[in-house]
Design a protein around this motif. Structure first.
Motif, mmCIF file in Angstrom:
data_model
loop_
_atom_site.group_PDB
_atom_site.id
_atom_site.type_symbol
_atom_site.label_atom_id
_atom_site.label_comp_id
_atom_site.label_asym_id
_atom_site.label_seq_id
_atom_site.Cartn_x
_atom_site.Cartn_y
_atom_site.Cartn_z
ATOM 1 N N VAL A 104 0.865 -1.174 0.000
ATOM 2 C CA VAL A 104 0.000 0.000 0.000
ATOM 3 C C VAL A 104 0.905 1.229 0.000
ATOM 4 N N VAL A 105 0.617 2.186 -0.881
ATOM 5 C CA VAL A 105 1.329 3.457 -0.890
ATOM 6 C C VAL A 105 0.563 4.427 -0.004
ATOM 7 N N VAL A 106 1.283 5.055 0.924
ATOM 8 C CA VAL A 106 0.729 6.068 1.820
ATOM 9 C C VAL A 106 1.450 7.376 1.513
ATOM 10 N N ASP A 149 1.048 19.492 1.437
ATOM 11 C CA ASP A 149 0.902 19.062 2.839
ATOM 12 C C ASP A 149 2.223 18.557 3.404
ATOM 13 N N SER A 150 2.702 19.230 4.454
ATOM 14 C CA SER A 150 3.999 18.895 5.046
ATOM 15 C C SER A 150 3.885 18.052 6.311
ATOM 16 N N HIS A 151 2.710 17.581 6.647
ATOM 17 C CA HIS A 151 2.519 16.819 7.881
ATOM 18 C C HIS A 151 2.984 15.372 7.728
ATOM 19 N N VAL A 184 2.675 8.325 9.585
ATOM 20 C CA VAL A 184 3.211 7.295 10.477
ATOM 21 C C VAL A 184 2.064 6.478 11.064
ATOM 22 N N PHE A 185 1.010 7.157 11.514
ATOM 23 C CA PHE A 185 -0.156 6.450 12.055
ATOM 24 C C PHE A 185 -0.748 5.511 11.006
ATOM 25 N N LEU A 186 -0.962 6.019 9.800
ATOM 26 C CA LEU A 186 -1.536 5.194 8.733
ATOM 27 C C LEU A 186 -0.638 4.009 8.400
ATOM 28 N N VAL A 215 4.045 -1.344 3.482
ATOM 29 C CA VAL A 215 3.714 0.045 3.184
ATOM 30 C C VAL A 215 4.927 0.767 2.618
ATOM 31 N N VAL A 216 4.696 1.496 1.539
ATOM 32 C CA VAL A 216 5.669 2.450 1.024
ATOM 33 C C VAL A 216 5.124 3.817 1.414
ATOM 34 N N ASN A 217 5.822 4.487 2.310
ATOM 35 C CA ASN A 217 5.415 5.798 2.805
ATOM 36 C C ASN A 217 6.220 6.838 2.033
ATOM 37 N N LEU A 218 5.558 7.561 1.138
ATOM 38 C CA LEU A 218 6.252 8.544 0.308
ATOM 39 C C LEU A 218 6.577 9.821 1.060
ATOM 40 N N GLY A 219 5.972 10.016 2.236
ATOM 41 C CA GLY A 219 6.299 11.182 3.048
ATOM 42 C C GLY A 219 5.488 12.409 2.687
#
Length: 174
Positions: A22-24, A30-32, A37-39, A50-54
């Motif tokens: 899943v990509v998050v 949006d800089s938050h 991290v929660f997701l 999870v791939v967290n793109l930031g």
């Protein structure tokens, strides 16, 4: 990165029990990060990599990474209140990629700067191509969890139906 150096640094290690990737992400404005991290933790708890793109992800980067990763789902989070505006812009770019046409995509968080945006925002985001919209104060974590537990199977069904139509059309014309 693999020994050959060819593997993307954004690709998570696949474990045997994974339901897929899943990509998050947030969007360009949006800089938050705390929401991401929660997701990520929640989605990993549900069995996905999870791939967290930031934060502050430009549209082109989001589209390119989603195309390259071919995720089971894309989860876009907004905390700055521009979720509706940015979501309407980015969903058309994501849906324009053939390989992502059936990928479940959701957006959630603060969709407008006033808070408590009307139902029209949700309906418009759904009509534009999102499979789920989770607005702060309207949808809870339980709704999101339920969506995640069922959406990838629906996406695979849509992709299979689309492939069958494509093959049928190719056979009819050939």
């Amino acid at each position: 990165m693999s020994e050959s150096g060819s593997e993307s640094e954004l690709e998570p290690p696949q474990n045997e029990a994974s339901k897929g990737t899943v990509v998050v992400t947030t969007m360009a404005s949006d800089s938050h990060t705390w929401n991401l991290v929660f997701l990520q933790l929640l989605i990993e708890e549900l069995g996905y990599d999870v791939v967290n793109l930031g934060p502050c992800v430009p549209d082109d980067l989001l589209v390119r990474e989603c195309r390259d990763i071919a995720p089971e789902m894309v989860v876009i989070s907004s905390v700055n209140g521009h979720g509706y505006q940015d979501g309407m812009r980015v969903i058309s770019r994501l849906r324009a990629v053939d390989d992502l046409a059936a990928t479940p995509m959701v957006i959630g968080g603060k969709l407008g700067i006033a808070g408590g945006e009307d139902a029209a925002h949700i309906e418009e985001l759904m009509a534009a191509g999102f499979d789920g919209v989770f607005q702060d104060g309207v949808s809870g974590v339980a709704d999101f969890r339920k969506f995640i537990e069922t959406a990838p199977a629906k996406g695979r069904e849509l992709a299979a139906a689309s492939e069958r139509r494509r093959l049928s059309a190719a056979n009819a014309s050939g």
